[in-house]
Design a protein around this motif. Structure first.
Motif, PDB file in Angstrom:
ATOM      1  N   ASP A   1       0.817  11.912  -0.542  1.00  0.00           N
ATOM      2  CA  ASP A   1       0.173  11.474  -1.773  1.00  0.00           C
ATOM      3  C   ASP A   1      -0.011  12.690  -2.674  1.00  0.00           C
ATOM      4  O   ASP A   1      -0.545  13.718  -2.258  1.00  0.00           O
ATOM      5  CB  ASP A   1      -1.176  10.818  -1.472  1.00  0.00           C
ATOM      6  CG  ASP A   1      -1.715  10.069  -2.669  1.00  0.00           C
ATOM      7  OD1 ASP A   1      -0.898   9.573  -3.475  1.00  0.00           O
ATOM      8  OD2 ASP A   1      -2.947   9.964  -2.812  1.00  0.00           O
TER       9      ASP A   1
ATOM     10  N   GLU B   1      -3.278   6.730  -3.143  1.00  0.00           N
ATOM     11  CA  GLU B   1      -2.180   5.988  -3.790  1.00  0.00           C
ATOM     12  C   GLU B   1      -1.883   6.512  -5.191  1.00  0.00           C
ATOM     13  O   GLU B   1      -1.459   5.773  -6.076  1.00  0.00           O
ATOM     14  CB  GLU B   1      -2.473   4.484  -3.788  1.00  0.00           C
ATOM     15  CG  GLU B   1      -2.649   3.932  -2.386  1.00  0.00           C
ATOM     16  CD  GLU B   1      -2.725   2.420  -2.310  1.00  0.00           C
ATOM     17  OE1 GLU B   1      -2.922   1.775  -3.371  1.00  0.00           O
ATOM     18  OE2 GLU B   1      -2.591   1.875  -1.195  1.00  0.00           O
TER      19      GLU B   1
ATOM     20  N   GLY C   1       5.848   6.157  -2.401  1.00  0.00           N
ATOM     21  CA  GLY C   1       4.448   6.547  -2.445  1.00  0.00           C
ATOM     22  C   GLY C   1       3.727   6.390  -1.123  1.00  0.00           C
ATOM     23  O   GLY C   1       2.494   6.353  -1.086  1.00  0.00           O
ATOM     24  N   ARG C   2       4.484   6.343  -0.021  1.00  0.00           N
ATOM     25  CA  ARG C   2       3.881   6.063   1.285  1.00  0.00           C
ATOM     26  C   ARG C   2       3.810   7.297   2.192  1.00  0.00           C
ATOM     27  O   ARG C   2       3.349   7.196   3.320  1.00  0.00           O
ATOM     28  CB  ARG C   2       4.665   4.946   1.992  1.00  0.00           C
ATOM     29  CG  ARG C   2       4.499   3.606   1.291  1.00  0.00           C
ATOM     30  CD  ARG C   2       5.569   2.612   1.693  1.00  0.00           C
ATOM     31  NE  ARG C   2       5.412   2.038   3.020  1.00  0.00           N
ATOM     32  CZ  ARG C   2       4.590   1.017   3.318  1.00  0.00           C
ATOM     33  NH1 ARG C   2       3.825   0.487   2.372  1.00  0.00           N
ATOM     34  NH2 ARG C   2       4.548   0.531   4.537  1.00  0.00           N
TER      35      ARG C   2
ATOM     36  N   ARG D   1      -5.150   1.627   3.674  1.00  0.00           N
ATOM     37  CA  ARG D   1      -5.266   0.174   3.812  1.00  0.00           C
ATOM     38  C   ARG D   1      -5.029  -0.236   5.269  1.00  0.00           C
ATOM     39  O   ARG D   1      -5.771  -1.035   5.840  1.00  0.00           O
ATOM     40  CB  ARG D   1      -4.266  -0.536   2.903  1.00  0.00           C
ATOM     41  CG  ARG D   1      -4.448  -0.280   1.426  1.00  0.00           C
ATOM     42  CD  ARG D   1      -3.731  -1.352   0.634  1.00  0.00           C
ATOM     43  NE  ARG D   1      -3.333  -0.896  -0.688  1.00  0.00           N
ATOM     44  CZ  ARG D   1      -2.878  -1.686  -1.638  1.00  0.00           C
ATOM     45  NH1 ARG D   1      -2.736  -2.988  -1.395  1.00  0.00           N
ATOM     46  NH2 ARG D   1      -2.527  -1.204  -2.815  1.00  0.00           N
TER      47      ARG D   1
ATOM     48  N   LEU E   1       1.987   6.438  -5.469  1.00  0.00           N
ATOM     49  CA  LEU E   1       2.386   5.039  -5.621  1.00  0.00           C
ATOM     50  C   LEU E   1       2.267   4.610  -7.084  1.00  0.00           C
ATOM     51  O   LEU E   1       3.193   4.028  -7.657  1.00  0.00           O
ATOM     52  CB  LEU E   1       1.510   4.161  -4.732  1.00  0.00           C
ATOM     53  CG  LEU E   1       1.729   2.652  -4.815  1.00  0.00           C
ATOM     54  CD1 LEU E   1       3.085   2.273  -4.244  1.00  0.00           C
ATOM     55  CD2 LEU E   1       0.622   1.905  -4.087  1.00  0.00           C
TER      56      LEU E   1
ATOM     57  N   GLY F   1       0.789  -1.220   0.000  1.00  0.00           N
ATOM     58  CA  GLY F   1       0.000   0.000   0.000  1.00  0.00           C
ATOM     59  C   GLY F   1       0.822   1.271   0.000  1.00  0.00           C
ATOM     60  O   GLY F   1       2.010   1.299   0.329  1.00  0.00           O
ATOM     61  N   GLY F   2       0.139   2.346  -0.377  1.00  0.00           N
ATOM     62  CA  GLY F   2       0.711   3.681  -0.301  1.00  0.00           C
ATOM     63  C   GLY F   2      -0.165   4.558   0.562  1.00  0.00           C
ATOM     64  O   GLY F   2      -1.086   4.087   1.233  1.00  0.00           O
ATOM     65  N   SER F   3       0.103   5.841   0.542  1.00  0.00           N
ATOM     66  CA  SER F   3      -0.686   6.779   1.335  1.00  0.00           C
ATOM     67  C   SER F   3      -1.832   7.343   0.505  1.00  0.00           C
ATOM     68  O   SER F   3      -1.830   7.293  -0.728  1.00  0.00           O
ATOM     69  CB  SER F   3       0.190   7.919   1.854  1.00  0.00           C
ATOM     70  OG  SER F   3       0.705   8.668   0.764  1.00  0.00           O
TER      71      SER F   3
ATOM     72  N   ARG G   1      -2.152   5.982   5.487  1.00  0.00           N
ATOM     73  CA  ARG G   1      -2.182   4.780   4.669  1.00  0.00           C
ATOM     74  C   ARG G   1      -3.513   4.075   4.920  1.00  0.00           C
ATOM     75  O   ARG G   1      -3.698   3.371   5.912  1.00  0.00           O
ATOM     76  CB  ARG G   1      -0.969   3.899   5.004  1.00  0.00           C
ATOM     77  CG  ARG G   1       0.338   4.665   4.782  1.00  0.00           C
ATOM     78  CD  ARG G   1       1.572   3.931   5.250  1.00  0.00           C
ATOM     79  NE  ARG G   1       2.731   4.826   5.185  1.00  0.00           N
ATOM     80  CZ  ARG G   1       3.945   4.523   5.621  1.00  0.00           C
ATOM     81  NH1 ARG G   1       4.179   3.320   6.154  1.00  0.00           N
ATOM     82  NH2 ARG G   1       4.934   5.401   5.527  1.00  0.00           N
TER      83      ARG G   1
END
Length: 381
Positions: free
Chosen positions: A272, A43, A268-269, A176, A46, A38-40, A174
């Motif tokens: 964003d 995403e 990408g975390r 997710r 990301l 996952g990203g922030s 994040r």
């Protein structure tokens, strides 16, 4: 945590890193996969990291003797068999019981540096004892005494560089992890920290990320350039700033005498909507004008990606998630497989681009596909 259902893929031959990604998604618990993949935010960054790399194309050179391609280079003052190092990644025991010990052993076998995270799930001393070249990644903690202690331990362990992460004033949102209420299992801890500083990442509290709550309490959001000067007075290790994207920041860092920069958006975390790392690289390269080493991370998935980064001015790249995919699949030998794939792809890419060694990659021209409307236009970089 439930495992993602999948048919047996043990007979599937894996040819490139994307194959490892698919296989790792099949074997990891869903919440762990979300933490890794996952990203922030939504995403966007990301996805943009990959899109930006995919829209770049290299102009190969011809009539060059590539009968003996060599990929060896120097990264932050140490020799490496590839212009690649393993990026700092936290809590690798989530992926495999041997965690960072396995990843570090694979990096040592490949002849490339391994970066130990502040939040590694094995102690830096144990990771360094595996052998090979190690660097230490430092998160700036609220307690300066702990910062000083971590730096001293890194020096005593034989780490050869200090990568200071500068883009985590707080952990990015994040979603997710927030939706999963993600927390570490009891057997996985931030082994470099005392128990009272590491326990917060295990505490579930309904919807939300225990890791985000933990780092918010632990990390210092008020770090400035003055703190960098304070740190330089307390270590003999080369200082590298990780997470620099703006050329003005890069120029200031080079003026202050850092040994290197990692052009990175944290895979990408973090923010964003931040610029893809590969798109930030040319302006950072021009700003530092050779005054310090440049590494790049975020989105590297192939030898061709490495070649593009080198052609645009990077000294090398940090490899992140693909290492974790290999680790999840087969511990040390899975990471070896990932690194072997990358090495074979880079060797082939350099050969076909007419580059017998790393220095000759600098002469390659890179263009970007700038055809959103389908017209035949190319943009030089």
């Amino acid at each position: 945590m439930s495992r993602i259902p999948v048919e047996d893929d043990s007979a599937v031959t894996r040819f490139h890193l994307d194959d490892l990604q698919v296989a790792a998604a099949h074997v990891l618990p869903s919440q762990v996969w979300d933490f890794v993949a996952g990203g922030s935010g939504r995403e966007r960054t990301l996805a943009a990291n990959r899109a930006a790399l995919d829209r770049l194309y290299v102009m190969p050179r011809v009539m060059t003797d590539v009968s003996a391609v060599t990929m060896g280079t120097e990264l932050l003052g140490t020799k490496a068999s590839l212009p690649v190092a393993v990026a700092p990644m936290a809590y690798q025991r989530l992926l495999h019981p041997e965690g960072e010990l396995a990843s570090a052993a694979a990096a040592a076998a490949a002849g490339i540096p391994f970066t130990v995270s502040t939040l590694s799930s094995y102690r830096m001393e144990d990771i360094a004892a595996v052998g090979g070249v190690t660097w230490f990644q430092l998160y700036w903690l609220r307690d300066r005494g702990l910062v000083t202690e971590l730096v001293r331990r890194a020096e005593d362990s034989g780490c050869r560089a200090l990568l200071v992460t500068v883009d985590v004033s707080e952990m990015g949102r994040r979603f997710r992890d927030l939706r999963n209420g993600f927390a570490l299992p009891p057997e996985v801890t931030a082994a470099n920290l005392a128990p009272q500083n590491a326990s917060g990442a295990h505490e579930r509290g309904g919807t939300g990320s225990a890791l985000a709550t933990h780092t918010r309490a632990l990390f210092h959001p008020g770090v400035t350039w003055d703190d960098l000067a304070w740190l330089r007075e307390r270590t003999r290790l080369p200082l590298v700033l990780k997470g620099v994207l703006d050329p003005d920041d890069a120029d200031l860092a080079a003026t202050l005498g850092v040994a290197g920069l990692v052009v990175s958006n944290h895979g990408g975390r973090q923010l964003d909507g931040a610029i893809p790392s590969i798109e930030a690289l040319p302006a950072v390269r021009d700003a530092v004008a050779g005054r310090c080493a440049l590494l790049l991370d975020s989105g590297i998935r192939s030898g061709e990606d490495v070649l593009k980064a080198l052609a645009l001015g990077a000294s090398g790249v940090l490899l992140g998630r693909p290492v974790l995919w290999g680790l999840a699949l087969d511990g040390e030998y899975g990471v070896r497989e990932a690194l072997s794939m990358l090495s074979a792809e880079l060797s082939s890419a350099m050969t076909l681009a007419g580059c017998p060694d790393v220095p000759t990659t600098r002469r390659l021209r890179v263009v970007a596909d700038s055809r959103p409307d389908g017209s035949d236009r190319w943009e030089g970089i």
